[in-house]
Design a protein around this motif. Structure first.
Motif, mmCIF file in Angstrom:
data_model
loop_
_atom_site.group_PDB
_atom_site.id
_atom_site.type_symbol
_atom_site.label_atom_id
_atom_site.label_comp_id
_atom_site.label_asym_id
_atom_site.label_seq_id
_atom_site.Cartn_x
_atom_site.Cartn_y
_atom_site.Cartn_z
ATOM 1 N N ARG A 1 1.810 2.462 5.534
ATOM 2 C CA ARG A 1 0.628 1.848 6.170
ATOM 3 C C ARG A 1 0.544 0.385 5.712
ATOM 4 N NH1 ARG A 1 1.432 5.975 8.237
ATOM 5 N NH2 ARG A 1 0.001 7.691 8.747
ATOM 6 N N TYR A 2 1.718 -0.258 5.627
ATOM 7 C CA TYR A 2 1.785 -1.615 5.106
ATOM 8 C C TYR A 2 1.866 -2.609 6.259
ATOM 9 C CZ TYR A 2 3.140 0.821 0.825
ATOM 10 O OH TYR A 2 3.175 1.652 -0.254
ATOM 11 N N SER A 3 1.134 -3.755 6.160
ATOM 12 C CA SER A 3 1.397 -4.877 7.067
ATOM 13 C C SER A 3 2.383 -5.825 6.390
ATOM 14 C CB SER A 3 0.100 -5.581 7.463
ATOM 15 O OG SER A 3 -0.702 -5.811 6.329
ATOM 16 N N VAL A 4 2.319 -5.897 5.051
ATOM 17 C CA VAL A 4 3.281 -6.654 4.246
ATOM 18 C C VAL A 4 3.712 -5.722 3.115
ATOM 19 C CG1 VAL A 4 3.662 -8.732 2.841
ATOM 20 C CG2 VAL A 4 1.961 -8.774 4.688
ATOM 21 N N GLY A 5 4.994 -5.807 2.746
ATOM 22 C CA GLY A 5 5.408 -5.002 1.593
ATOM 23 C C GLY A 5 6.151 -3.755 2.004
ATOM 24 N N PRO A 6 6.265 -2.770 1.135
ATOM 25 C CA PRO A 6 5.565 -2.564 -0.138
ATOM 26 C C PRO A 6 6.029 -3.509 -1.253
ATOM 27 C CG PRO A 6 7.210 -0.852 0.205
ATOM 28 C CD PRO A 6 7.171 -1.661 1.458
ATOM 29 N N GLY A 7 5.147 -3.678 -2.250
ATOM 30 C CA GLY A 7 5.433 -4.544 -3.390
ATOM 31 C C GLY A 7 5.060 -3.881 -4.698
ATOM 32 N N PRO A 8 5.179 -4.633 -5.799
ATOM 33 C CA PRO A 8 5.011 -4.047 -7.132
ATOM 34 C C PRO A 8 3.563 -3.947 -7.627
ATOM 35 C CG PRO A 8 5.693 -6.329 -7.339
ATOM 36 C CD PRO A 8 5.645 -6.031 -5.864
ATOM 37 N N VAL A 9 2.574 -4.359 -6.811
ATOM 38 C CA VAL A 9 1.170 -4.271 -7.257
ATOM 39 C C VAL A 9 0.470 -3.176 -6.449
ATOM 40 C CG1 VAL A 9 -1.022 -5.490 -7.512
ATOM 41 C CG2 VAL A 9 1.140 -6.709 -7.894
ATOM 42 N N TRP A 10 -0.090 -2.186 -7.152
ATOM 43 C CA TRP A 10 -0.761 -1.062 -6.480
ATOM 44 C C TRP A 10 -2.032 -1.548 -5.799
ATOM 45 C CZ3 TRP A 10 0.728 3.645 -5.179
ATOM 46 C CH2 TRP A 10 -0.222 4.595 -4.813
ATOM 47 N N GLY A 11 -2.149 -1.283 -4.483
ATOM 48 C CA GLY A 11 -3.313 -1.777 -3.746
ATOM 49 C C GLY A 11 -3.734 -0.837 -2.636
ATOM 50 N N ALA A 12 -4.612 -1.336 -1.771
ATOM 51 C CA ALA A 12 -5.220 -0.490 -0.738
ATOM 52 C C ALA A 12 -4.180 0.059 0.237
ATOM 53 C CB ALA A 12 -6.285 -1.291 0.013
ATOM 54 N N ALA A 13 -3.152 -0.753 0.562
ATOM 55 C CA ALA A 13 -2.140 -0.278 1.521
ATOM 56 C C ALA A 13 -1.312 0.844 0.894
ATOM 57 C CB ALA A 13 -1.238 -1.435 1.940
ATOM 58 N N ASP A 14 -1.055 0.740 -0.429
ATOM 59 C CA ASP A 14 -0.328 1.820 -1.104
ATOM 60 C C ASP A 14 -1.134 3.114 -1.058
ATOM 61 O OD1 ASP A 14 1.996 0.310 -2.355
ATOM 62 O OD2 ASP A 14 0.288 -0.846 -3.101
ATOM 63 N N ARG A 15 -2.424 2.948 -1.333
ATOM 64 C CA ARG A 15 -3.307 4.104 -1.369
ATOM 65 C C ARG A 15 -3.401 4.766 0.011
ATOM 66 N NH1 ARG A 15 -8.195 5.293 -5.179
ATOM 67 N NH2 ARG A 15 -9.176 6.825 -3.850
ATOM 68 N N ALA A 16 -3.519 3.924 1.063
ATOM 69 C CA ALA A 16 -3.591 4.463 2.427
ATOM 70 C C ALA A 16 -2.282 5.166 2.785
ATOM 71 C CB ALA A 16 -3.884 3.327 3.412
ATOM 72 N N SER A 17 -1.167 4.586 2.336
ATOM 73 C CA SER A 17 0.136 5.193 2.628
ATOM 74 C C SER A 17 0.286 6.519 1.886
ATOM 75 C CB SER A 17 1.257 4.235 2.209
ATOM 76 O OG SER A 17 1.117 2.987 2.869
ATOM 77 N N TYR A 18 -0.150 6.532 0.624
ATOM 78 C CA TYR A 18 -0.029 7.773 -0.157
ATOM 79 C C TYR A 18 -0.933 8.871 0.418
ATOM 80 C CZ TYR A 18 1.615 10.588 -3.950
ATOM 81 O OH TYR A 18 2.260 11.572 -4.646
ATOM 82 N N ALA A 19 -2.125 8.443 0.902
ATOM 83 C CA ALA A 19 -3.032 9.415 1.527
ATOM 84 C C ALA A 19 -2.370 10.031 2.764
ATOM 85 C CB ALA A 19 -4.348 8.743 1.896
ATOM 86 N N ALA A 20 -1.620 9.197 3.519
ATOM 87 C CA ALA A 20 -0.909 9.725 4.701
ATOM 88 C C ALA A 20 0.139 10.751 4.274
ATOM 89 C CB ALA A 20 -0.250 8.568 5.458
ATOM 90 N N TRP A 21 0.795 10.498 3.135
ATOM 91 C CA TRP A 21 1.775 11.457 2.595
ATOM 92 C C TRP A 21 1.083 12.758 2.186
ATOM 93 C CZ3 TRP A 21 6.287 13.455 2.117
ATOM 94 C CH2 TRP A 21 6.690 14.122 0.956
ATOM 95 N N GLN A 22 -0.061 12.640 1.514
ATOM 96 C CA GLN A 22 -0.790 13.846 1.101
ATOM 97 C C GLN A 22 -1.205 14.672 2.331
ATOM 98 O OE1 GLN A 22 -3.584 11.560 -1.235
ATOM 99 N NE2 GLN A 22 -2.892 12.483 -3.159
ATOM 100 N N ARG A 23 -1.640 13.972 3.397
ATOM 101 C CA ARG A 23 -2.021 14.705 4.623
ATOM 102 C C ARG A 23 -0.800 15.354 5.253
ATOM 103 N NH1 ARG A 23 -5.349 10.115 5.225
ATOM 104 N NH2 ARG A 23 -3.866 9.183 6.677
ATOM 105 N N LYS A 24 0.342 14.665 5.183
ATOM 106 C CA LYS A 24 1.588 15.232 5.731
ATOM 107 C C LYS A 24 1.943 16.533 4.996
ATOM 108 C CE LYS A 24 6.466 14.097 6.556
ATOM 109 N NZ LYS A 24 7.495 13.045 6.518
ATOM 110 N N LEU A 25 1.606 16.605 3.682
ATOM 111 C CA LEU A 25 1.882 17.812 2.903
ATOM 112 C C LEU A 25 0.836 18.898 3.133
ATOM 113 C CD1 LEU A 25 2.958 16.328 -0.562
ATOM 114 C CD2 LEU A 25 4.417 17.118 1.304
ATOM 115 N N GLY A 26 -0.221 18.556 3.892
ATOM 116 C CA GLY A 26 -1.233 19.569 4.186
ATOM 117 C C GLY A 26 -2.490 19.458 3.347
ATOM 118 N N TYR A 27 -2.574 18.450 2.473
ATOM 119 C CA TYR A 27 -3.795 18.271 1.685
ATOM 120 C C TYR A 27 -4.880 17.671 2.556
ATOM 121 C CZ TYR A 27 -0.842 18.973 -2.425
ATOM 122 O OH TYR A 27 0.028 19.472 -3.338
ATOM 123 N N ARG A 28 -6.119 18.008 2.268
ATOM 124 C CA ARG A 28 -7.254 17.504 3.023
ATOM 125 C C ARG A 28 -8.360 17.081 2.066
ATOM 126 N NH1 ARG A 28 -3.825 17.380 6.087
ATOM 127 N NH2 ARG A 28 -3.576 18.398 8.109
#
Ligand SMILES: [Zn+2]
Length: 290
Positions: free
Chosen positions: A242-269
């Protein structure tokens, strides 16, 4: 999440960690499994008895709350009395967000409303203590609590984050009357250090190509680490970027949104898909060592 140990494997694990056991009649088959689920198990729950002469009581219970009330009673001298095994009437209902946090081995939130059955999910132990703040927990008793908790974590491959107090499960309870963070610290140190007496040293695992779970507290907004770039690349490869730029070495909102998409892909809600990595989702992502 795991299938419960067999009664024999359970007793063996405790003995291997140096827990002194007294086995009471029929403990292997004394349980409440006919009243509801037993397992999958997610952790160990600690209680205090709030009474003095408690082994028989924990085995029998009362007409309103039939025993067993736990699998083991930890006496003042550090002996663990096995009074039952399986589903027992110890936890009652508790908070779904707490269960989610234990399952992911994250820091526990304050308990919210009672919603899920804890008797199915936790090995329950009663620690003999009045719980009045004045009755002491002798060193031998706390040592047994540390050992039995570590034994079950070791047997299941859990960390100390899989051990919780009844007071952390539901707002209805105040037990046990010692600080749980301190006990988890002791259990964690035992798990990291030497194996218990009588237990052969485990073979050294071959070094994994994947980065081990760094713990939920690692993922602080603004924290810089090359591992975050590796995480982002894996998320993009899984179609969760869910990145417009990156990914890069600083944890931020786009990382979190991307990880949330992964968690949903695994079936977490819900709170399980809030973008903060937990151990189970992390291990399935298979992030290469940075
Ligand atoms: Zn309790």
């Amino acid at each position: 999440m795991a299938a419960p140990l067999s009664p024999d494997a359970f007793a063996r694990a405790l003995r291997a960690e140096g827990v002194p056991l007294t086995e009471h009649a029929d403990w292997r088959t004394h349980h409440r499994n006919h009243k509801g689920a037993w397992g999958p198990v997610n952790g160990v729950m600690l209680h205090h008895t709030a009474g003095s002469s408690s082994v028989g009581f924990c085995r029998r219970g009362t007409p309103g709350l039939p025993g067993p009330l736990c699998v083991g009673v930890v006496a003042k001298d550090g002996t663990v009395h096995l009074v039952g095994y399986g589903r027992t009437n110890h936890a009652g209902n508790g908070c779904a967000a707490v269960l989610a946090a234990v399952r992911e081995e994250r820091a526990l939130p304050k308990p919210g409303p009672d919603a899920v059955d804890g008797n199915a999910r936790f090995y329950g132990f009663e620690i003999e203590n009045l719980g009045d703040g004045a009755d002491p927990y002798p060193a031998a008793q706390l040592d047994a609590v540390e050992r039995l908790s570590a034994a079950l974590c070791r047997a299941h491959g859990w960390s100390a984050a899989s051990v919780l107090g009844h007071k952390e499960w539901t707002r209805r309870k105040i037990d046990p009357s010692f600080p749980m963070d301190g006990m988890r610290g002791r259990i964690g140190a035992r798990l990291a250090g030497r194996p218990g007496p009588g237990r052969p040293a485990p073979p050294k695992p071959p070094a994994s190509a994947y980065a081990p779970f760094p713990g939920g507290a690692f993922f602080v907004p603004g924290h810089r680490d090359p591992l975050f770039t590796a995480v982002g690349r894996r998320l993009v490869a899984e179609g969760c970027g869910r990145y417009s730029v990156g990914p890069g070495p600083v944890w931020g909102a786009a990382d979190r949104a991307s990880y949330a998409a992964w968690q949903r892909k695994l079936g977490y809600r819900g709170t399980d898909a809030d973008g903060t990595p937990g151990r189970a989702s992390w291990e399935r992502l298979r992030v290469p060592r940075a």
